[in-house]
Motif scaffolding. Structure first.
Motif, PDB file in Angstrom:
ATOM      1  N   CYS A 283     -10.910  19.817 -63.227  1.00  0.00           N
ATOM      2  CA  CYS A 283     -11.570  20.735 -64.168  1.00  0.00           C
ATOM      3  C   CYS A 283     -12.090  21.982 -63.445  1.00  0.00           C
ATOM      4  O   CYS A 283     -13.230  22.404 -63.648  1.00  0.00           O
ATOM      5  CB  CYS A 283     -12.725  20.022 -64.860  1.00  0.00           C
ATOM      6  N   SER A 285     -13.170  22.219 -60.583  1.00  0.00           N
ATOM      7  CA  SER A 285     -14.149  21.866 -59.553  1.00  0.00           C
ATOM      8  C   SER A 285     -13.432  21.247 -58.360  1.00  0.00           C
ATOM      9  O   SER A 285     -12.517  20.423 -58.521  1.00  0.00           O
ATOM     10  CB  SER A 285     -15.183  20.868 -60.086  1.00  0.00           C
ATOM     11  N   ASP A 297     -17.921  20.831 -55.641  1.00  0.00           N
ATOM     12  CA  ASP A 297     -18.168  22.274 -55.444  1.00  0.00           C
ATOM     13  C   ASP A 297     -19.182  22.501 -54.324  1.00  0.00           C
ATOM     14  O   ASP A 297     -20.103  23.329 -54.454  1.00  0.00           O
ATOM     15  CB  ASP A 297     -18.627  22.927 -56.738  1.00  0.00           C
ATOM     16  N   ARG A 301     -23.186  14.524 -53.954  1.00  0.00           N
ATOM     17  CA  ARG A 301     -23.693  13.779 -55.095  1.00  0.00           C
ATOM     18  C   ARG A 301     -23.528  12.285 -54.845  1.00  0.00           C
ATOM     19  O   ARG A 301     -22.408  11.752 -54.964  1.00  0.00           O
ATOM     20  CB  ARG A 301     -22.952  14.188 -56.381  1.00  0.00           C
ATOM     21  N   ARG A 354     -20.325   9.891 -64.810  1.00  0.00           N
ATOM     22  CA  ARG A 354     -20.392  11.278 -65.274  1.00  0.00           C
ATOM     23  C   ARG A 354     -21.740  11.910 -64.927  1.00  0.00           C
ATOM     24  O   ARG A 354     -21.805  13.070 -64.490  1.00  0.00           O
ATOM     25  CB  ARG A 354     -20.170  11.319 -66.784  1.00  0.00           C
ATOM     26  N   GLY A 358     -22.513  15.068 -62.213  1.00  0.00           N
ATOM     27  CA  GLY A 358     -23.176  16.285 -62.684  1.00  0.00           C
ATOM     28  C   GLY A 358     -22.404  17.038 -63.742  1.00  0.00           C
ATOM     29  O   GLY A 358     -22.818  18.113 -64.168  1.00  0.00           O
ATOM     30  N   SER A 359     -21.286  16.489 -64.177  1.00  0.00           N
ATOM     31  CA  SER A 359     -20.488  17.160 -65.210  1.00  0.00           C
ATOM     32  C   SER A 359     -19.707  16.117 -65.990  1.00  0.00           C
ATOM     33  O   SER A 359     -18.773  15.504 -65.451  1.00  0.00           O
ATOM     34  CB  SER A 359     -19.519  18.165 -64.580  1.00  0.00           C
ATOM     35  N   PRO A 360     -20.042  15.891 -67.247  1.00  0.00           N
ATOM     36  CA  PRO A 360     -19.324  14.891 -68.054  1.00  0.00           C
ATOM     37  C   PRO A 360     -17.837  15.178 -68.181  1.00  0.00           C
ATOM     38  O   PRO A 360     -17.029  14.265 -68.371  1.00  0.00           O
ATOM     39  CB  PRO A 360     -20.012  14.969 -69.415  1.00  0.00           C
ATOM     40  N   SER A 361     -17.447  16.448 -68.083  1.00  0.00           N
ATOM     41  CA  SER A 361     -16.048  16.815 -68.325  1.00  0.00           C
ATOM     42  C   SER A 361     -15.110  16.391 -67.196  1.00  0.00           C
ATOM     43  O   SER A 361     -13.886  16.414 -67.374  1.00  0.00           O
ATOM     44  CB  SER A 361     -15.931  18.333 -68.532  1.00  0.00           C
ATOM     45  N   LEU A 362     -15.652  16.005 -66.041  1.00  0.00           N
ATOM     46  CA  LEU A 362     -14.781  15.630 -64.913  1.00  0.00           C
ATOM     47  C   LEU A 362     -14.037  14.327 -65.188  1.00  0.00           C
ATOM     48  O   LEU A 362     -12.921  14.121 -64.701  1.00  0.00           O
ATOM     49  CB  LEU A 362     -15.591  15.511 -63.622  1.00  0.00           C
ATOM     50  N   GLN A 364     -12.442  12.218 -68.145  1.00  0.00           N
ATOM     51  CA  GLN A 364     -11.992  12.472 -69.516  1.00  0.00           C
ATOM     52  C   GLN A 364     -11.704  11.147 -70.230  1.00  0.00           C
ATOM     53  O   GLN A 364     -11.113  10.228 -69.658  1.00  0.00           O
ATOM     54  CB  GLN A 364     -10.707  13.298 -69.451  1.00  0.00           C
TER      55      GLN A 364
END
Length: 378
Positions: A283, A285, A297, A301, A354, A358-362, A364
Motif C-alpha cells: 500500500c 508503504s 516507512d 513497530r 492492523r 499503524g495502518s488498517p489498510s496494510l 486487506q
C-alpha cells in the motif's frame, strides 16, 4: 528505507545459553537494540571443589617423571588452575614442574595467563586454533614425550587422540568442568520460545552449552523440532568452531566470527540478522519484517507474538490470499494447541496486527476468501 536511528538488532529477540559472562554478552546485544532471553545451559563447577582436577594435579606434581610439554588452551582456565593449585597447597610445585616443560599457548589470553604465572611460552599459533597447535606439535615430534593438556570444556578428543597415535603420553587436565544447570527451567522455557517462533537467534559460547541444549531438548521430546528450527528459521551463532561442534554434528548451520571473541560474535550477529529481513512494499508503504517487529516507512513497530505469526505467513508470499482455516492452522502451530483456536481468534489477531502496523489498510480482507497483504498488483 530503515531509519538509521533504529538499532541494528531492534525488533529481534536473541537467546543466550552462556553461564559465564552471560551478563556481559546480553548487555552488548541490548546496546544494539536486541531483546535478550537468558537460559543458562550449563553450570560451572568451582575449581576449588573439583576433585577430578585435584587428583590430576596431585598426580602431575608427585610423579617423578618430567613433563616435556604443557599446553595452555584458555586464559581463564589456566589462571584458574594455578589459583586452585595454590589453594590446595600445590601451587609452587605445579609452577616448578611447568617451568621445566616447553609451554605452548593456544592464543593471546592463554599466553597472558602463562606469563602471569611467571612462565614463558615457547610458541603460540597466530590462528589461535587447536588444529595449528596440533600441527606444530606433530611437526616437532612427540613420540615418547609426556604432554600435559589443559582441557577447556568439551574434551579435545581429536587433538589428544592424534598425539597419542603419534606416540605421546597425554595427561589431561580437566579445568573448569561443566554440568547441567541447577535449575533447568529457564533453559526449557528458552527452548519452548524458540519452538513457537519467539526467538530469532540463539548464541553459544561453549561446546558444553551447545551439547546441553540438544540434550535438554531431547529429554523434553522436542529435539527434532528444535533441530528443524535451528536449521532454518533461527540464526545460530557460535563464538568459534569448537563451540559449534555439537550443533554442526546435528546438521545445524552455525555462523562463527573470524576471531573467537564475544564482541566479535555480537558484531557478526548485528550484521547477519538484519540481512535476513524480508522487505516489500505494501500500500505504498515500505515494510521490513524483523523477528518480533516490523519497520514501516522507517519506524519500528513491535508486534505481539500471535499477530506476528500471521504476518510472517502473509509475508511468505506478499499479495497471496490466505484463507481463515489456513490462518487458524498458523495460530495453532504458533500456540502449540490443537483446540481452542478458531476463526474468531484469527479475526482478533488480524485486528491486533492492523493496530500494531499503524495502518488498517496494510492487511486487506478479501471477502469470502481470507486476508492478504495489500501489495501493488502488476
Amino acid at each position: 528505507m530503515t531509519d538509521p536511528q533504529i538499532a541494528p538488532l531492534a525488533g529481534y529477540t536473541v537467546g543466550v545459553t552462556a553461564a559465564r559472562r552471560a551478563d556481559e554478552l546480553g548487555a552488548l546485544m541490548e546496546r544494539k537494540g536486541a531483546t535478550v532471553l537468558h537460559g543458562p545451559a550449563i553450570r560451572i563447577i568451582p575449581l576449588a571443589d573439583d576433585s577430578e582436577l585435584l587428583a590430576a594435579t596431585t598426580s602431575l606434581v608427585e610423579d617423578e617423571r618430567p613433563v616435556d610439554v604443557a599446553v595452555a588452551t584458555t586464559g581463564i582456565g589456566f589462571r584458574g588452575w594455578i589459583e586452585a593449585a595454590d589453594g590446595w597447597g600445590l601451587g609452587e610445585r605445579l609452577i616448578d614442574r611447568l617451568r621445566q616443560a616447553t609451554v605452548l599457548a593456544r592464543g593471546p589470553k592463554a599466553k597472558g595467563a602463562v606469563r602471569a604465572a611467571g612462565l614463558v611460552e615457547e610458541w603460540s599459533p597466530e590462528s589461535e586454533a587447536s588444529a595449528e597447535l596440533l600441527d606444530h606439535l606433530l611437526a616437532e615430534g612427540v613420540e615418547g614425550k609426556r604432554i600435559a593438556v589443559q582441557i577447556h570444556g568439551e574434551p579435545l578428543r581429536e587433538f589428544i587422540d592424534a598425539l597419542r597415535r603419534a606416540g605421546a603420553e597425554v595427561i589431561e587436565m580437566p579445568v573448569y568442568r561443566w554440568t547441567g544447570p541447577a535449575d533447568p527451567g529457564p533453559l526449557e522455557r528458552l527452548i519452548e520460545a524458540v519452538l513457537v517462533g519467539q526467538v530469532d537467534a540463539l548464541t553459544f559460547t561453549s561446546a558444553p552449552a551447545a551439547a546441553s541444549v540438544l540434550e535438554t531438548a531431547d529429554r523434553m521430546g522436542r529435539l527434532d523440532a528444535l533441530v528443524e528450527q535451528l536449521s532454518d528459521r533461527v540464526l545460530v551463532v557460535g563464538v568459534g568452531g569448537i563451540t559449534a561442534g555439537p550443533l554442526v554434528r546435528q546438521g545445524i548451520p552455525v555462523l562463527c566470527p573470524e576471531r573467537a571473541r564475544i564482541g566479535a560474535l555480537v558484531r557478526e550477529l548485528a550484521v547477519a540478522l538484519p540481512a535476513r529481513a524480508a522487505r516489500f512494499t505494501v500500500c505504498s508503504s515500505e515494510v521490513e519484517l524483523r523477528g518480533q517487529a516490523a519497520v514501516v516507512d522507517g519506524g519500528l513497530r513491535p508486534i505481539p507474538p500471535a499477530p506476528m505469526a500471521l504476518l510472517r505467513a502473509l509475508a511468505a508470499e506478499p499479495g497471496r490470499v490466505l484463507s481463515r482455516p489456513a490462518l487458524v492452522g498458523v495460530l495453532r502451530r504458533h500456540s502449540g494447541r490443537e483446540f481452542g483456536v478458531d476463526e474468531h481468534a484469527v479475526e482478533t489477531a488480524v485486528g491486533r496486527l492492523r493496530a500494531a502496523l499503524g495502518s488498517p489498510s496494510l492487511v486487506q480482507t478479501v471477502v469470502k476468501r481470507g486476508y492478504r497483504l495489500a501489495v501493488p498488483v502488476a
